[in-house]
Design a protein around this motif. Structure first.
Motif, PDB file in Angstrom:
ATOM      1  N   ILE A   1      -3.737   5.428   0.187  1.00 60.14           N
ATOM      2  CA  ILE A   1      -4.456   6.194  -1.043  1.00 60.14           C
ATOM      3  C   ILE A   1      -4.466   4.914  -1.349  1.00 60.14           C
ATOM      4  O   ILE A   1      -3.620   3.466  -2.036  1.00 60.14           O
ATOM      5  N   LYS A   2      -5.632   5.498  -2.853  1.00 56.70           N
ATOM      6  CA  LYS A   2      -5.726   3.927  -4.090  1.00 56.70           C
ATOM      7  C   LYS A   2      -4.265   3.723  -4.434  1.00 56.70           C
ATOM      8  O   LYS A   2      -3.880   5.005  -4.638  1.00 56.70           O
ATOM      9  N   LYS A   3      -4.069   2.647  -5.113  1.00 54.23           N
ATOM     10  CA  LYS A   3      -3.028   2.102  -6.066  1.00 54.23           C
ATOM     11  C   LYS A   3      -3.455   2.769  -7.104  1.00 54.23           C
ATOM     12  O   LYS A   3      -4.954   2.199  -8.359  1.00 54.23           O
ATOM     13  N   ARG A   4      -2.934   3.254  -7.830  1.00 55.07           N
ATOM     14  CA  ARG A   4      -2.744   3.419  -9.483  1.00 55.07           C
ATOM     15  C   ARG A   4      -1.812   2.226 -10.256  1.00 55.07           C
ATOM     16  O   ARG A   4      -0.569   2.881  -9.903  1.00 55.07           O
ATOM     17  N   ASP A   5      -2.979   2.116 -11.318  1.00 59.11           N
ATOM     18  CA  ASP A   5      -2.086   0.862 -12.493  1.00 59.11           C
ATOM     19  C   ASP A   5      -1.682   1.517 -13.303  1.00 59.11           C
ATOM     20  O   ASP A   5      -2.096   2.704 -13.856  1.00 59.11           O
TER      21      ASP A   5
ATOM     22  N   GLY B   1       5.486  19.339  -3.140  1.00 58.98           N
ATOM     23  CA  GLY B   1       6.017  17.417  -3.206  1.00 58.98           C
ATOM     24  C   GLY B   1       4.711  17.311  -2.462  1.00 58.98           C
ATOM     25  O   GLY B   1       4.508  18.393  -1.623  1.00 58.98           O
ATOM     26  N   ILE B   2       4.553  15.803  -2.116  1.00 58.58           N
ATOM     27  CA  ILE B   2       3.707  15.358  -1.562  1.00 58.58           C
ATOM     28  C   ILE B   2       4.550  14.370  -1.155  1.00 58.58           C
ATOM     29  O   ILE B   2       5.255  13.455  -1.799  1.00 58.58           O
ATOM     30  N   SER B   3       4.229  13.709   0.299  1.00 57.25           N
ATOM     31  CA  SER B   3       5.336  12.616   1.237  1.00 57.25           C
ATOM     32  C   SER B   3       4.688  11.204   1.053  1.00 57.25           C
ATOM     33  O   SER B   3       3.569  11.513   1.593  1.00 57.25           O
ATOM     34  N   ARG B   4       5.240  10.677   0.433  1.00 57.09           N
ATOM     35  CA  ARG B   4       4.709   8.813   0.017  1.00 57.09           C
ATOM     36  C   ARG B   4       5.885   8.192   0.571  1.00 57.09           C
ATOM     37  O   ARG B   4       6.903   8.224   0.777  1.00 57.09           O
ATOM     38  N   TYR B   5       4.825   7.038   1.500  1.00 56.32           N
ATOM     39  CA  TYR B   5       5.685   5.604   2.145  1.00 56.32           C
ATOM     40  C   TYR B   5       5.126   4.683   1.500  1.00 56.32           C
ATOM     41  O   TYR B   5       3.637   4.642   1.135  1.00 56.32           O
ATOM     42  N   THR B   6       6.002   3.353   1.497  1.00 53.22           N
ATOM     43  CA  THR B   6       4.960   2.273   0.380  1.00 53.22           C
ATOM     44  C   THR B   6       5.478   1.488   1.910  1.00 53.22           C
ATOM     45  O   THR B   6       6.255   1.275   2.493  1.00 53.22           O
ATOM     46  N   THR B   7       4.804   0.457   2.272  1.00 53.64           N
ATOM     47  CA  THR B   7       4.485  -0.238   3.272  1.00 53.64           C
ATOM     48  C   THR B   7       3.737  -2.019   2.792  1.00 53.64           C
ATOM     49  O   THR B   7       2.943  -2.071   2.187  1.00 53.64           O
ATOM     50  N   ARG B   8       4.030  -2.603   3.897  1.00 52.84           N
ATOM     51  CA  ARG B   8       3.018  -4.318   2.865  1.00 52.84           C
ATOM     52  C   ARG B   8       2.026  -4.314   4.163  1.00 52.84           C
ATOM     53  O   ARG B   8       2.589  -3.924   5.400  1.00 52.84           O
ATOM     54  N   LYS B   9       0.208  -4.706   4.202  1.00 52.31           N
ATOM     55  CA  LYS B   9      -0.133  -4.873   4.922  1.00 52.31           C
ATOM     56  C   LYS B   9      -0.575  -6.330   4.859  1.00 52.31           C
ATOM     57  O   LYS B   9      -1.153  -6.465   3.560  1.00 52.31           O
ATOM     58  N   ASN B  10      -1.822  -6.703   5.879  1.00 53.75           N
ATOM     59  CA  ASN B  10      -2.377  -7.768   5.914  1.00 53.75           C
ATOM     60  C   ASN B  10      -3.802  -7.649   5.696  1.00 53.75           C
ATOM     61  O   ASN B  10      -4.004  -7.106   6.541  1.00 53.75           O
ATOM     62  N   ARG B  11      -4.491  -7.505   4.536  1.00 57.61           N
ATOM     63  CA  ARG B  11      -5.957  -7.856   4.482  1.00 57.61           C
ATOM     64  C   ARG B  11      -6.774  -8.275   5.034  1.00 57.61           C
ATOM     65  O   ARG B  11      -8.053  -7.657   5.522  1.00 57.61           O
TER      66      ARG B  11
ATOM     67  N   ILE C   1       1.347  -1.524  -0.208  1.00 58.84           N
ATOM     68  CA  ILE C   1       0.142  -0.114   0.192  1.00 58.84           C
ATOM     69  C   ILE C   1       0.995   1.074   0.209  1.00 58.84           C
ATOM     70  O   ILE C   1       2.506   1.230  -0.007  1.00 58.84           O
ATOM     71  N   THR C   2       0.863   2.309  -0.215  1.00 61.63           N
ATOM     72  CA  THR C   2       1.138   3.626   0.205  1.00 61.63           C
ATOM     73  C   THR C   2       0.311   4.752   0.491  1.00 61.63           C
ATOM     74  O   THR C   2      -1.207   4.669   1.104  1.00 61.63           O
ATOM     75  N   LEU C   3       0.902   4.700   1.590  1.00 59.54           N
ATOM     76  CA  LEU C   3       0.804   6.089   2.366  1.00 59.54           C
ATOM     77  C   LEU C   3       1.174   7.680   1.714  1.00 59.54           C
ATOM     78  O   LEU C   3       2.510   7.658   1.761  1.00 59.54           O
ATOM     79  N   GLU C   4      -0.391   8.568   1.930  1.00 60.93           N
ATOM     80  CA  GLU C   4       0.570   9.805   1.543  1.00 60.93           C
ATOM     81  C   GLU C   4      -0.526  10.882   2.439  1.00 60.93           C
ATOM     82  O   GLU C   4      -0.582  10.671   3.099  1.00 60.93           O
ATOM     83  N   CYS C   5       0.910  11.778   2.770  1.00 59.80           N
ATOM     84  CA  CYS C   5       0.538  12.880   3.841  1.00 59.80           C
ATOM     85  C   CYS C   5      -1.312  13.579   3.725  1.00 59.80           C
ATOM     86  O   CYS C   5      -1.152  13.691   2.808  1.00 59.80           O
TER      87      CYS C   5
END
Length: 68
Positions: free
Chosen positions: A64-68, A29-39, A11-15
């Motif tokens: 945030i929503k993932k853009r493909d 700019g916008i601060s973004r982090y990527t991490t993993r989560k268990n659904r 997932i992507t985390l956005e400020c």
């Protein structure tokens, strides 16, 4: 053997304050982090308190929503 439906997703985390206060910023700019989560454990949208280099403080980062 892994099943077809992945339980752990990236997932992507956005400020949240950067997206709201986009009128005045020192640096664009916008601060973004990527991490993993268990659904299965966290089916709702995830929020975390992380450091934003554009705001120069700790703010809430939301999923945030993932853009493909």
């Amino acid at each position: 053997m892994a099943k077809s439906g992945d339980i752990r997703v990236t997932i992507t985390l956005e400020c949240t304050s950067c997206t709201q206060d986009s009128v005045y910023k020192r640096f664009p700019g916008i601060s973004r982090y990527t991490t993993r989560k268990n659904r299965r454990n966290t089916p709702i949208r995830w929020e975390s308190n992380k450091f934003c280099p554009y705001c120069y403080k700790h703010t809430i980062h939301g999923e945030i929503k993932k853009r493909d």
